[in-house]
Design a protein around this motif. Sequence first.
Motif, PDB file in Angstrom:
ATOM      1  N   THR A   5       0.788  49.852   8.178  1.00  0.00           N
ATOM      2  CA  THR A   5       0.846  48.794   7.733  1.00  0.00           C
ATOM      3  C   THR A   5       0.443  47.397   8.219  1.00  0.00           C
ATOM      4  O   THR A   5       0.838  46.953   9.136  1.00  0.00           O
ATOM      5  CB  THR A   5       1.696  49.093   6.581  1.00  0.00           C
ATOM      6  OG1 THR A   5       2.084  49.958   5.900  1.00  0.00           O
ATOM      7  CG2 THR A   5       1.067  47.685   5.648  1.00  0.00           C
ATOM      8  N   GLN A   6      -0.707  46.771   7.677  1.00  0.00           N
ATOM      9  CA  GLN A   6      -0.961  45.807   8.250  1.00  0.00           C
ATOM     10  C   GLN A   6      -1.036  44.776   7.150  1.00  0.00           C
ATOM     11  O   GLN A   6      -1.955  44.445   6.467  1.00  0.00           O
ATOM     12  CB  GLN A   6      -2.345  46.004   9.651  1.00  0.00           C
ATOM     13  CG  GLN A   6      -2.447  46.795  10.533  1.00  0.00           C
ATOM     14  CD  GLN A   6      -1.553  46.257  11.167  1.00  0.00           C
ATOM     15  OE1 GLN A   6      -1.719  44.765  11.307  1.00  0.00           O
ATOM     16  NE2 GLN A   6      -0.672  46.714  11.902  1.00  0.00           N
ATOM     17  N   ARG A  22       1.527  36.343  -3.540  1.00  0.00           N
ATOM     18  CA  ARG A  22      -0.074  36.976  -3.580  1.00  0.00           C
ATOM     19  C   ARG A  22      -0.671  37.573  -2.687  1.00  0.00           C
ATOM     20  O   ARG A  22       0.347  36.157  -1.547  1.00  0.00           O
ATOM     21  CB  ARG A  22      -0.958  36.620  -3.945  1.00  0.00           C
ATOM     22  CG  ARG A  22      -2.669  37.319  -3.915  1.00  0.00           C
ATOM     23  CD  ARG A  22      -4.180  36.411  -4.083  1.00  0.00           C
ATOM     24  NE  ARG A  22      -3.733  35.706  -5.678  1.00  0.00           N
ATOM     25  CZ  ARG A  22      -4.379  36.779  -6.629  1.00  0.00           C
ATOM     26  NH1 ARG A  22      -4.708  37.696  -6.693  1.00  0.00           N
ATOM     27  NH2 ARG A  22      -4.244  36.373  -8.117  1.00  0.00           N
ATOM     28  N   GLY A  23      -0.253  38.735  -2.193  1.00  0.00           N
ATOM     29  CA  GLY A  23      -0.524  38.952  -0.902  1.00  0.00           C
ATOM     30  C   GLY A  23      -1.160  40.135  -0.534  1.00  0.00           C
ATOM     31  O   GLY A  23      -0.874  41.502  -1.851  1.00  0.00           O
ATOM     32  N   ASN A  24      -1.755  40.850   0.767  1.00  0.00           N
ATOM     33  CA  ASN A  24      -1.942  42.184   0.661  1.00  0.00           C
ATOM     34  C   ASN A  24      -1.930  42.573   1.797  1.00  0.00           C
ATOM     35  O   ASN A  24      -2.039  42.092   2.929  1.00  0.00           O
ATOM     36  CB  ASN A  24      -4.032  42.367   0.007  1.00  0.00           C
ATOM     37  CG  ASN A  24      -4.474  40.694   0.809  1.00  0.00           C
ATOM     38  OD1 ASN A  24      -4.860  41.128   2.025  1.00  0.00           O
ATOM     39  ND2 ASN A  24      -4.946  40.153   0.132  1.00  0.00           N
ATOM     40  N   ILE A  25      -2.287  43.779   1.580  1.00  0.00           N
ATOM     41  CA  ILE A  25      -1.596  45.166   3.087  1.00  0.00           C
ATOM     42  C   ILE A  25      -3.615  46.551   3.493  1.00  0.00           C
ATOM     43  O   ILE A  25      -3.492  46.148   2.351  1.00  0.00           O
ATOM     44  CB  ILE A  25      -0.918  45.256   3.118  1.00  0.00           C
ATOM     45  CG1 ILE A  25      -0.261  46.294   2.316  1.00  0.00           C
ATOM     46  CG2 ILE A  25       0.629  43.771   3.587  1.00  0.00           C
ATOM     47  CD1 ILE A  25       1.126  47.165   2.438  1.00  0.00           C
ATOM     48  N   GLY A  34     -10.000  52.734   4.549  1.00  0.00           N
ATOM     49  CA  GLY A  34      -9.763  51.356   3.787  1.00  0.00           C
ATOM     50  C   GLY A  34      -8.798  50.823   2.514  1.00  0.00           C
ATOM     51  O   GLY A  34      -9.399  49.667   2.119  1.00  0.00           O
ATOM     52  N   ILE A  35      -8.252  51.778   2.738  1.00  0.00           N
ATOM     53  CA  ILE A  35      -6.847  51.234   1.695  1.00  0.00           C
ATOM     54  C   ILE A  35      -6.760  49.756   2.122  1.00  0.00           C
ATOM     55  O   ILE A  35      -6.068  49.191   2.496  1.00  0.00           O
ATOM     56  CB  ILE A  35      -6.188  52.222   1.074  1.00  0.00           C
ATOM     57  CG1 ILE A  35      -6.263  53.722   1.185  1.00  0.00           C
ATOM     58  CG2 ILE A  35      -5.327  51.930  -0.225  1.00  0.00           C
ATOM     59  CD1 ILE A  35      -5.234  55.095   1.263  1.00  0.00           C
ATOM     60  N   VAL A  36      -6.173  48.856   0.377  1.00  0.00           N
ATOM     61  CA  VAL A  36      -6.022  47.836   0.607  1.00  0.00           C
ATOM     62  C   VAL A  36      -5.471  47.736  -0.865  1.00  0.00           C
ATOM     63  O   VAL A  36      -5.592  48.105  -1.765  1.00  0.00           O
ATOM     64  CB  VAL A  36      -7.124  46.668   0.451  1.00  0.00           C
ATOM     65  CG1 VAL A  36      -6.462  45.094   0.022  1.00  0.00           C
ATOM     66  CG2 VAL A  36      -7.713  47.140   1.703  1.00  0.00           C
ATOM     67  N   HIS A  37      -4.140  47.811  -0.661  1.00  0.00           N
ATOM     68  CA  HIS A  37      -3.334  47.056  -1.706  1.00  0.00           C
ATOM     69  C   HIS A  37      -2.561  45.593  -1.839  1.00  0.00           C
ATOM     70  O   HIS A  37      -2.219  44.963  -0.823  1.00  0.00           O
ATOM     71  CB  HIS A  37      -1.498  48.116  -1.263  1.00  0.00           C
ATOM     72  CG  HIS A  37      -0.042  47.216  -2.116  1.00  0.00           C
ATOM     73  ND1 HIS A  37       1.332  47.000  -1.671  1.00  0.00           N
ATOM     74  CD2 HIS A  37      -0.093  47.385  -3.792  1.00  0.00           C
ATOM     75  CE1 HIS A  37       1.498  47.082  -2.835  1.00  0.00           C
ATOM     76  NE2 HIS A  37       0.721  46.995  -4.069  1.00  0.00           N
ATOM     77  N   GLU A  38      -2.562  44.773  -2.742  1.00  0.00           N
ATOM     78  CA  GLU A  38      -2.952  44.056  -3.467  1.00  0.00           C
ATOM     79  C   GLU A  38      -1.747  43.544  -4.145  1.00  0.00           C
ATOM     80  O   GLU A  38      -1.417  44.330  -5.580  1.00  0.00           O
ATOM     81  CB  GLU A  38      -4.021  43.085  -3.860  1.00  0.00           C
ATOM     82  CG  GLU A  38      -3.267  41.459  -4.245  1.00  0.00           C
ATOM     83  CD  GLU A  38      -5.005  41.147  -4.515  1.00  0.00           C
ATOM     84  OE1 GLU A  38      -5.096  40.322  -4.306  1.00  0.00           O
ATOM     85  OE2 GLU A  38      -4.994  41.524  -6.044  1.00  0.00           O
TER      86      GLU A  38
END
Length: 125
Positions: A5-6, A22-25, A34-38
């Motif tokens: 995870t980055q 607010r954060g996203n990885i 290309g999956i991004v979790h916010e």
Amino acid sequence: WYHWTQAKDMQVGETEEYFTFRGNISCFGYLASGIVHERVVKKKKGANEWWVEDSISNKPSHLPMRQLWHKAGDMLSITVKNKQGENVALEKEDGWISRYYGVKQPATMWVAETKDQKLTAHIVA
């Protein structure tokens, strides 16, 4: 081990009524690229009340999105809504907690699941 995870971005803030995060990885590289979790968290000032909004972009459409919660008995009220604002049932499942590194214990967890890309939990203690 190749799909760590980055962290991409993180912001904290404050309004007159709320503290905000607010954060996203980049994550779940083993499922698709290309999956991004916010995650957006709002804590109401002076109250034991939170909103936790999870969004996942580029999620393969056939995979569900899940929020997992561990409740301390009846001390918490958790309601979850999907992208359309409809209530999502919390299902009770067997899971795990880890209070110490390397030590896991069985625990009950409450799971909200959707095929959508967004879940928002409202938590009141």
